[in-house]
Design a protein around this motif. Structure first.
Motif, short mmCIF file in Angstrom:
data_model
loop_
_atom_site.label_atom_id
_atom_site.label_comp_id
_atom_site.label_asym_id
_atom_site.label_seq_id
_atom_site.Cartn_x
_atom_site.Cartn_y
_atom_site.Cartn_z
N ALA A 99 0.83 -1.21 0.00
CA ALA A 99 0.00 0.00 0.00
C ALA A 99 0.87 1.26 0.00
O ALA A 99 0.57 2.23 -0.72
CB ALA A 99 -0.93 -0.01 1.21
N LYS A 100 1.93 1.26 0.78
CA LYS A 100 2.81 2.43 0.81
C LYS A 100 3.51 2.64 -0.53
O LYS A 100 3.68 3.77 -0.98
CB LYS A 100 3.85 2.26 1.92
CG LYS A 100 3.29 2.34 3.33
CD LYS A 100 4.35 2.14 4.38
CE LYS A 100 5.35 3.27 4.41
NZ LYS A 100 6.32 3.12 5.53
N GLU A 101 3.91 1.55 -1.17
CA GLU A 101 4.58 1.68 -2.46
C GLU A 101 3.59 2.18 -3.53
O GLU A 101 3.96 2.99 -4.39
CB GLU A 101 5.18 0.35 -2.89
CG GLU A 101 6.10 0.46 -4.10
CD GLU A 101 6.79 -0.84 -4.46
OE1 GLU A 101 7.61 -0.83 -5.39
OE2 GLU A 101 6.50 -1.88 -3.81
N MET A 102 2.35 1.73 -3.47
CA MET A 102 1.34 2.23 -4.40
C MET A 102 1.17 3.74 -4.24
O MET A 102 1.14 4.49 -5.23
CB MET A 102 0.00 1.54 -4.15
CG MET A 102 -0.04 0.06 -4.53
SD MET A 102 -1.59 -0.74 -3.98
CE MET A 102 -2.80 0.11 -5.02
N ALA A 103 1.08 4.20 -2.99
CA ALA A 103 0.94 5.64 -2.75
C ALA A 103 2.16 6.40 -3.24
O ALA A 103 2.04 7.49 -3.81
CB ALA A 103 0.70 5.89 -1.26
N GLY A 104 3.35 5.82 -3.03
CA GLY A 104 4.56 6.48 -3.50
C GLY A 104 4.59 6.65 -5.00
O GLY A 104 4.98 7.71 -5.52
N VAL A 105 4.17 5.63 -5.74
CA VAL A 105 4.10 5.74 -7.19
C VAL A 105 3.12 6.84 -7.58
O VAL A 105 3.39 7.65 -8.48
CB VAL A 105 3.66 4.39 -7.80
CG1 VAL A 105 3.25 4.57 -9.26
CG2 VAL A 105 4.78 3.38 -7.69
N LEU A 106 1.99 6.89 -6.90
CA LEU A 106 0.96 7.85 -7.27
C LEU A 106 1.42 9.29 -7.06
O LEU A 106 1.31 10.13 -7.96
CB LEU A 106 -0.33 7.57 -6.49
CG LEU A 106 -1.51 8.51 -6.73
CD1 LEU A 106 -1.79 8.68 -8.20
CD2 LEU A 106 -2.75 7.99 -6.00
N PHE A 107 1.95 9.60 -5.88
CA PHE A 107 2.29 11.01 -5.67
C PHE A 107 3.56 11.41 -6.41
O PHE A 107 3.77 12.59 -6.71
CB PHE A 107 2.30 11.41 -4.19
CG PHE A 107 3.44 10.93 -3.35
CD1 PHE A 107 4.71 11.47 -3.49
CD2 PHE A 107 3.23 10.00 -2.35
CE1 PHE A 107 5.75 11.07 -2.68
CE2 PHE A 107 4.27 9.58 -1.54
CZ PHE A 107 5.53 10.12 -1.71
N ARG A 108 4.41 10.46 -6.76
CA ARG A 108 5.60 10.82 -7.53
C ARG A 108 5.31 11.00 -9.02
O ARG A 108 5.99 11.76 -9.70
CB ARG A 108 6.69 9.76 -7.33
CG ARG A 108 7.36 9.83 -5.97
CD ARG A 108 8.52 8.83 -5.85
NE ARG A 108 9.24 9.02 -4.61
CZ ARG A 108 8.94 8.44 -3.46
NH1 ARG A 108 7.91 7.61 -3.41
NH2 ARG A 108 9.64 8.67 -2.37
N MET A 109 4.32 10.29 -9.53
CA MET A 109 4.01 10.36 -10.96
C MET A 109 2.96 11.41 -11.30
O MET A 109 2.82 11.78 -12.46
CB MET A 109 3.52 9.01 -11.46
CG MET A 109 4.59 7.93 -11.58
SD MET A 109 3.92 6.41 -12.29
CE MET A 109 3.39 6.97 -13.92
N SER A 110 2.21 11.88 -10.32
CA SER A 110 1.08 12.76 -10.60
C SER A 110 1.53 14.12 -11.12
O SER A 110 2.63 14.59 -10.82
CB SER A 110 0.23 12.93 -9.35
OG SER A 110 -0.43 11.73 -9.02
N TYR A 111 0.64 14.75 -11.86
CA TYR A 111 0.91 16.07 -12.44
C TYR A 111 0.49 17.19 -11.50
O TYR A 111 1.18 18.20 -11.39
CB TYR A 111 0.14 16.22 -13.76
CG TYR A 111 0.78 15.55 -14.94
CD1 TYR A 111 1.41 14.31 -14.84
CD2 TYR A 111 0.75 16.15 -16.20
CE1 TYR A 111 1.99 13.70 -15.94
CE2 TYR A 111 1.33 15.54 -17.31
CZ TYR A 111 1.95 14.32 -17.17
OH TYR A 111 2.51 13.71 -18.26
#
Length: 638
Positions: free
Chosen positions: A38-50
């Protein structure tokens, strides 16, 4: 299937899937692995978001869920997002006709507030997890996207109905069997003001879900599907047992908070909205009863029952009873923490509105339920609660149109509040409050990307609410438009201050001004939609300062002296609230005998219990808002 056929608040029964015994070591390893996914999913999301609302503020949630929406694990992000995802899943399963209609390679988009969504701008993306043809569950995320095509850009507090507030994505297959649904893709992104930003954010959401699915399947390949699924359900049962054990320690009874008042519904000014909160403890179950709260309103100031209200109830009970900072055992957040908590909100109230009422701006109302629940439990749990919190966010939208791109620029800003004083500790100042848990957006981000400048951003100049443990201080912020644009906000609490407990003083209400300290100065209510601003014009707002805990006369005089030195209080307030007399106002030497005499006098006949009343009586220039925003008592509501 129609939204009218949906059973609101329906939770699945015990899992039907076969379970096997999992040894303690494997169970702990898999529990850690779930949380890591779950933490890794969140990390991907906030790092990739515009958009900055996701990338910087981390207004998102991510987790793994079984085929009926039971939560295995969640990211350490905004509680509102995570607790709502089980209901998103149940909502789109209802729309699609059940789990049997889900196919491998599907990607589902959902934001319907009457089918589980927290509110329409919080769009969810879900990817099914299949193993040997069996649907094990979903990897899912939700995040606040910049625009969802409502009647105003960014924020729609005064929407006519749910259709006016947003485009509704009701269990739509963005991808079907791995193939992009191109027509739907165009419909989603060509009907919003910020196509580029929304597309980038939702692609990041998809990437996060795909990573979560792949990580979960790697666990299945290593440990076997029966072990992994059984471990997930065992952790749910463990969390449920731990929470029930803590609830059982509270004496059975009905505990009530003082009546709370929300400012208005963003349209009918001066009409306060009632919030009634009872906490009922029976054995190892707890019920939050909002019977008596205001009837639903004709604007977007209603609350989705499942995706927002239930989540707030789950959050506050777990936070008080299983505080990670002090609780001696590790208790993961999962479906088990939801099971002992019940919520009553009559249909047709602001906390359980009737379709198709709009419910875009629902956060401050839920924050007040959380705050009231804490206040209600002060009697049985005095060491675990705090004074009244800011219990709201000034969630602001700044926007304008870019002719060169044919799109809007939209800047969303979640402004922090402050916590109430708690047993043994002074409160936290200028921090996102209660169940928001977002980060503040750096001023540098604003300067680099948007035609808005921050001219002031600091703690409010007014002192903290006096108490044995002082209340927290909110912020004052001034933002200046560099081009013509519009401003919207869904704040609250300009009329009902945070409540002190055990003799602590009440805090300070919020207030907002357009073009402050100029001939064009105009006071604004906290909830406004589409206010035009010319280039050079300024918005200023002050978020509430929280309340205190305990009698200020019990605060050590030496601590009061330090508060004066640190500008947390004044010499006058040290005398009038804390009963501390300084023999020399230059050196702040304490006159012990005079302090003892004054404290005895104040204890015999206390004069104040509220900073708002104190400032109004003394007419201090640093806090002298007009009567329309000065406090709740002027409206005959107490």
């Amino acid at each position: 299937m129609s939204v009218m056929e949906y059973a609101v608040g329906r939770q699945p029964g015990p899992p039907a899937r076969k379970r096997v015994e999992v040894d303690p070591v494997t169970l702990r390893v898999l529990g850690g692995a779930f949380h890591a996914i779950a933490k890794e999913m969140a990390g991907v999301l906030f790092r990739m978001s515009y958009s900055s609302i996701i990338r910087e503020s981390e207004d998102l949630g991510a987790g793994i869920f079984d085929a009926e929406g039971r939560e295995f694990c969640e990211s350490d992000s905004t509680p509102m997002h995570i607790g709502s995802l089980p209901w998103y899943i149940r909502g789109f399963l209802h729309t699609l006709g059940g789990a049997g209609e889900i196919e491998e390679g599907d990607v589902i988009v959902h934001n319907h507030p009457y089918l589980g969504a927290s509110h329409t701008p919080d769009v969810a993306v879900a990817v099914p997890i299949f193993h040997d043809g069996e649907l094990l569950g979903f990897a899912a995320v939700t995040a606040h996207v910049l625009d969802v095509g409502g009647s105003f850009p960014g924020i729609n507090a005064d929407a006519f109905d749910v259709y006016a507030e947003s485009k509704l994505y009701n269990g739509l297959r963005w991808y079907r069997r791995g193939e992009l649904n191109e027509d739907l893709d165009r419909m989603i992104f060509e009907n919003v003001r910020t196509e580029t930003m929304n597309r980038g954010d939702m692609n990041a959401m998809l990437a996060a879900c795909q990573l979560g699915r792949d990580r979960f399947l790697r666990l299945v390949q290593r440990y076997g599907v029966d072990i992994v699924m059984s471990a997930g359900y065992d952790w749910m049962d463990y969390s449920e047992r731990m929470l029930r054990a803590e609830i059982a320690k509270i004496p059975d009874g009905v505990y009530e908070a003082p009546t709370g008042w929300l400012d208005d519904d963003a349209r009918n000014r001066g009409v306060r909205l009632r919030v009634e909160t009872k906490v009922i403890v029976e054995g190892d179950e707890i019920t939050i009863d909002l019977t008596g709260s205001n009837h639903e309103v004709p604007t977007g100031y209603n609350v989705p029952f499942e995706g927002s209200l239930l989540v707030g109830a789950y959050y506050v009970v777990r936070t008080i009873l299983l505080d990670e900072a002090v609780f001696p055992e590790h208790v993961p957040q999962n479906d088990g923490c939801f099971r002992p908590v019940k919520v009553i909100a009559p249909k047709g109230s602001i906390y359980n509105p009737s379709f198709p009422r709009a419910c875009f701006s629902r956060f401050c109302q839920v924050q007040r339920v959380v705050d009231n629940t804490i206040l209600a439990l002060a009697e049985p749990l005095p060491d675990q609660v705090c004074g009244g919190n800011s219990a709201g966010v000034h969630f602001c939208s700044y926007s304008g149109f870019l002719e060169e791109t044919g799109e809007y620029w939209i800047y969303l800003e979640v402004n922090e509040g402050s916590y109430g004083g708690r047993h043994g500790k002074d409160a936290l100042d200028s921090v996102d409050n209660l169940m928001a848990n977002t980060r503040n957006n750096p001023i540098e981000e604003l300067d680099m990307r948007f035609p808005v400048r921050c001219d002031q951003y600091e703690l409010r100049p007014e002192p903290a609410a006096p108490g044995k443990w002082r209340g927290g201080i909110g912020i004052v912020r001034r933002n200046r438009f560099l081009v013509d644009g519009t401003y919207s906000c869904e704040g609250d609490r300009q009329h009902d201050p945070p409540r002190g407990v055990f003799g602590g003083w009440d805090g300070l209400v919020a207030w907002c001004r357009k073009n402050p300290d100029t001939a064009q100065e105009e006071y604004l209510e906290a909830k406004v939609t589409g206010i035009p601003f010319k280039a050079g014009e300024v918005i200023e707002f002050r978020v509430p300062s929280a309340a205190a805990y305990g009698n200020p006369l019990e605060r050590a005089p030496e601590q009061v002296r330090e508060d004066v030195l640190d500008d947390f209080t004044t010499i006058a307030l040290a005398r009038d609230a804390y009963g501390v007399v300084f023999a020399d106002e230059q050196t702040l030497e304490i006159d012990a005998e005079a302090t003892a005499r004054l404290r005895a006098e104040l204890a015999a006949s206390p004069r104040y219990g509220s900073l708002t009343d104190y400032y109004r009586e003394h007419g201090l220039p640093r806090y002298n808002p007009p009567a329309s925003v000065a406090g709740n008592r002027e409206f005959g509501l107490e």
